[in-house]
Design a protein around this motif. Structure first.
Motif, PDB file in Angstrom:
ATOM      1  N   GLU A 164       0.884  -0.785   0.297  1.00 39.46           N
ATOM      2  CA  GLU A 164      -0.093   0.141   0.026  1.00 39.46           C
ATOM      3  C   GLU A 164       0.580   0.930  -0.017  1.00 39.46           C
ATOM      4  N   ILE A 165       1.861   1.311   1.086  1.00 39.73           N
ATOM      5  CA  ILE A 165       2.985   2.482   0.717  1.00 39.73           C
ATOM      6  C   ILE A 165       3.407   2.691  -0.864  1.00 39.73           C
ATOM      7  N   SER A 166       4.061   1.404  -1.355  1.00 38.27           N
ATOM      8  CA  SER A 166       4.658   1.261  -2.687  1.00 38.27           C
ATOM      9  C   SER A 166       4.015   1.807  -3.391  1.00 38.27           C
ATOM     10  N   PHE A 167       2.545   2.139  -3.406  1.00 33.66           N
ATOM     11  CA  PHE A 167       1.837   1.853  -4.773  1.00 33.66           C
ATOM     12  C   PHE A 167       1.240   4.003  -4.391  1.00 33.66           C
ATOM     13  N   ARG A 168       1.349   4.475  -3.252  1.00 32.14           N
ATOM     14  CA  ARG A 168       0.677   5.512  -2.799  1.00 32.14           C
ATOM     15  C   ARG A 168       2.069   6.341  -3.249  1.00 32.14           C
ATOM     16  N   ARG A 169       3.420   6.080  -3.128  1.00 32.50           N
ATOM     17  CA  ARG A 169       4.161   6.469  -3.784  1.00 32.50           C
ATOM     18  C   ARG A 169       3.901   6.386  -5.370  1.00 32.50           C
ATOM     19  N   GLU A 170       3.701   5.565  -5.734  1.00 33.77           N
ATOM     20  CA  GLU A 170       3.604   5.230  -7.206  1.00 33.77           C
ATOM     21  C   GLU A 170       2.396   6.008  -8.408  1.00 33.77           C
ATOM     22  N   GLN A 171       1.671   6.291  -7.034  1.00 30.94           N
ATOM     23  CA  GLN A 171       0.531   6.493  -7.647  1.00 30.94           C
ATOM     24  C   GLN A 171       0.462   8.644  -7.630  1.00 30.94           C
ATOM     25  N   GLN A 172       1.444   8.848  -6.698  1.00 31.72           N
ATOM     26  CA  GLN A 172       2.319  10.486  -6.413  1.00 31.72           C
ATOM     27  C   GLN A 172       2.949  10.830  -7.679  1.00 31.72           C
ATOM     28  N   LEU A 173       3.648   9.825  -8.354  1.00 31.51           N
ATOM     29  CA  LEU A 173       4.885  10.247  -9.178  1.00 31.51           C
ATOM     30  C   LEU A 173       3.216   9.810 -10.546  1.00 31.51           C
ATOM     31  N   TRP A 174       2.950   9.359 -10.883  1.00 34.54           N
ATOM     32  CA  TRP A 174       1.691   8.803 -11.632  1.00 34.54           C
ATOM     33  C   TRP A 174       1.135  10.330 -12.017  1.00 34.54           C
ATOM     34  N   ASP A 175       1.394  11.138 -10.908  1.00 34.86           N
ATOM     35  CA  ASP A 175       0.270  12.295 -10.950  1.00 34.86           C
ATOM     36  C   ASP A 175       1.066  13.513 -11.597  1.00 34.86           C
TER      37      ASP A 175
END
Length: 457
Positions: free
Chosen positions: A202-213
Motif C-alpha cells: 500500500e505504501i509503494s502504491f501511494r508513492r507510485e500514484q504520486q509520481l504518476w500524478d
C-alpha cells in the motif's frame, strides 16, 4: 443115412362154433363188469345225497323249517327297520329340532323379573358419541439432537489446559480446554506476514500514484504497483478467512498482532451454548486430532421421546396427537404432543419413529430411559355405540339383544370402528333403542339351550 423131413403141415383152424361161444362169453363178462361199476357209482351217489340231506336236516329240520326261518328273518328285518328307522327318525328329528333351536330361538324371549336378576340382565338405551381406543408403544428418551453439540477442535494439538469435566454446567463461550497447536501458529504467522506485505504494498502504491500524478513515472510502473497491492490484499483476506475457519473470532484476529509469540500456538475450545457437559474425551497432556470429539455438551431444557411405531399402527399415528407417557409402574409422567412421524421404516427395527419434544419434568425424563407411550384415538364422529359385551355372535353374525314389548329379540347388526370399551354400530340399531348391555352372553347361552318357552333338555 439121410432121412427126409416131412413138410410142416399148417395148424388146424378153430371151429367156427367155438369162436362164437368164446365171443359170447367175453361179451357177457364185459356186461357184468359194467353193471358192477354202475352199482358202485349209484351207491356212492346215494351216500353223498344222504349226507347232503342230513346237513340240510341239521340246518332246517332242527325244529325250524326252512320256510319258517325265512319268515322269522323277514320279521326280524321288519322289526329292525321299525326300531331303527322309526326310532332313529324320531330321535333324529328331535336332535335336528334341538340343533336348530341352538342356532336361534324362534320368537321373542320373555323373562320374568326373577330370571332377569338370576341371569344378570341389564338393559340400557343405545347412545351416540365418538368411540375412543388406546394402544401402547415402546418409547425411549434421548438428548434433544438439535441441542446436543459434539465439541471437536478445528486444529490438532496437545491439551495444556482442561477446565471442564462431565456433569459441569457451562455457559456459552466458556473455556473448556486449551490446545498447543503448531498448525494454528502457522496460520497466524501466515496472516501476520500477509498483513505486513499488504501494508508495504500500500505504501509503494501511494508513492507510485504520486509520481504518476506528477507524470514522473511511467504508466506501467504505476499499474504494477496497483496490481501488487491488490494481490497483497487478497492474500491477507485469505489468511484472515483461514483463521475464521479455525474458530478464531474477528476480535481475536484483530488482536493477533498484539499477542505474544507463545500465545500464537494456543487454541481455545469453548462451549457453543448454555448446557451440561455430558461427555469428556480429553485429558491434560493428551494429543487430540482435528477429527476427534473432545466434549459433548447438551441443553437439558428439553429431550426427545422416540416412539417405535409398528407398520400396523402407522395409520393411527399422526402429528399433533396427544400421548400419555407412562413409567414402568404404569403411572402417567406427562402428556405430550407428537411433533412429527418419520416417513420411512427403519431397516433394522422395521418400525417408524414418532418423535415428541418434551420437557424433562424436573429430571423425571432422562436420556436413556425406556418408557411406555399410550396413544388414544377416536372414531372422529358421533355414531351409535354399544358396550363391547352387548355384541354377541349368533349364527356367525354379530348381533345384539333388543328389548321389545314382546321380549328380547336378537338382531343382526353391522359393526364399525372398535374402541377400548365400546363398538360403533354402523347399521341395524337406532339411538335410544333398548338393548342388553350386560348378561347378553348368558342370554345367548340360555337361548341356545332352549331354556325359554318350556323347551328343556
Amino acid at each position: 443115412m439121410h432121412l427126409k423131413s416131412k413138410p410142416a403141415t399148417p395148424a388146424r383152424l378153430a371151429h367156427p362154433a367155438s369162436v362164437f361161444l368164446a365171443l359170447t362169453a367175453l361179451l357177457a363178462l364185459t356186461s357184468g363188469l359194467a353193471a358192477c361199476d354202475g352199482l358202485s357209482a349209484q351207491e356212492d351217489s346215494g351216500s353223498q345225497s344222504a349226507g347232503h340231506d342230513q346237513a340240510e336236516g341239521h340246518g332246517h329240520d332242527d325244529g325250524h323249517p326252512h320256510a319258517d326261518t325265512n319268515e322269522e328273518d323277514h320279521e326280524g328285518h321288519d322289526h329292525g327297520a321299525e326300531e331303527t328307522g322309526d326310532e332313529g327318525h324320531a330321535h333324529g328329528g328331535e336332535e335336528a329340532g334341538h340343533e336348530g333351536h341352538e342356532h336361534g330361538h324362534e320368537g321373542p324371549i320373555r323373562l320374568s323379573d326373577e330370571q332377569r336378576k338370576e341371569f344378570g340382565i341389564t338393559v340400557a338405551a343405545a347412545e351416540t358419541g365418538a368411540v375412543t381406543d388406546s394402544f401402547t408403544l415402546p418409547a425411549e428418551v434421548h438428548y434433544n439432537g438439535d441441542r446436543l453439540a459434539h465439541v471437536v477442535p478445528r486444529v490438532s494439538g496437545i491439551a495444556t489446559e482442561v477446565n471442564a469435566t462431565e456433569g459441569d454446567d457451562v455457559k456459552k463461550g466458556e473455556l473448556l480446554a486449551v490446545l498447543d497447536s503448531r498448525e494454528l501458529a502457522d496460520a497466524k504467522s501466515d496472516y501476520l506476514a500477509d498483513v505486513e506485505r499488504e501494508s508495504l504494498q500500500e505504501i509503494s502504491f501511494r508513492r507510485e500514484q504520486q509520481l504518476w500524478d506528477k507524470k514522473i513515472t511511467s504508466e506501467r510502473t504505476f499499474l504494477d504497483a496497483k496490481s501488487a497491492l491488490a494481490e497483497a490484499r487478497i492474500a491477507r483476506r485469505g489468511a484472515e478467512q483461514k483463521l475464521y475457519a479455525l474458530g478464531i473470532s474477528k476480535d481475536q484476529v484483530v488482536n493477533i498482532k498484539n499477542e505474544k509469540d507463545t500465545v500464537l500456538t494456543a487454541y481455545a475450545l469453548t462451549a457453543p451454548f448454555d448446557g451440561h457437559v455430558v461427555k469428556r474425551h480429553i485429558t491434560l497432556g493428551e494429543y487430540i486430532g482435528a477429527d476427534r470429539q473432545a466434549f459433548a455438551v447438551a441443553d437439558l431444557s428439553s429431550v426427545w421421546i422416540d416412539l417405535s411405531v409398528f407398520p400396523g399402527d402407522l395409520d393411527r399415528i399422526e402429528k399433533g396427537q396427544t400421548v400419555d407417557i407412562l413409567d414402568d409402574q404404569g403411572n402417567v409422567i406427562a402428556q405430550e404432543t407428537i411433533a412429527f412421524v418419520t416417513p420411512q421404516i427403519e431397516e433394522g427395527t422395521r418400525t417408524a419413529i414418532a418423535r415428541i419434544i418434551a420437557d424433562p419434568v424436573g429430571g423425571r425424563l432422562r436420556p436413556g430411559m425406556f418408557l411406555t407411550a399410550r396413544v388414544t384415538v377416536d372414531s372422529g364422529q358421533d355414531a351409535v355405540k354399544v358396550p363391547r359385551a352387548a355384541v354377541q355372535t349368533i349364527e356367525d353374525k354379530p348381533a345384539v339383544f333388543v328389548e321389545t314389548d314382546e321380549g328380547f329379540e336378537p338382531r343382526n347388526v353391522t359393526l364399525g370402528p372398535k374402541g377400548e370399551n365400546d363398538i360403533v354400530i354402523a347399521e341395524g340399531l337406532k339411538p335410544g333403542e333398548k338393548i342388553v348391555t350386560e348378561g347378553a352372553f348368558t342370554l345367548k347361552a340360555e337361548m341356545s339351550k332352549g331354556s325359554f318357552g318350556g323347551h328343556h333338555h
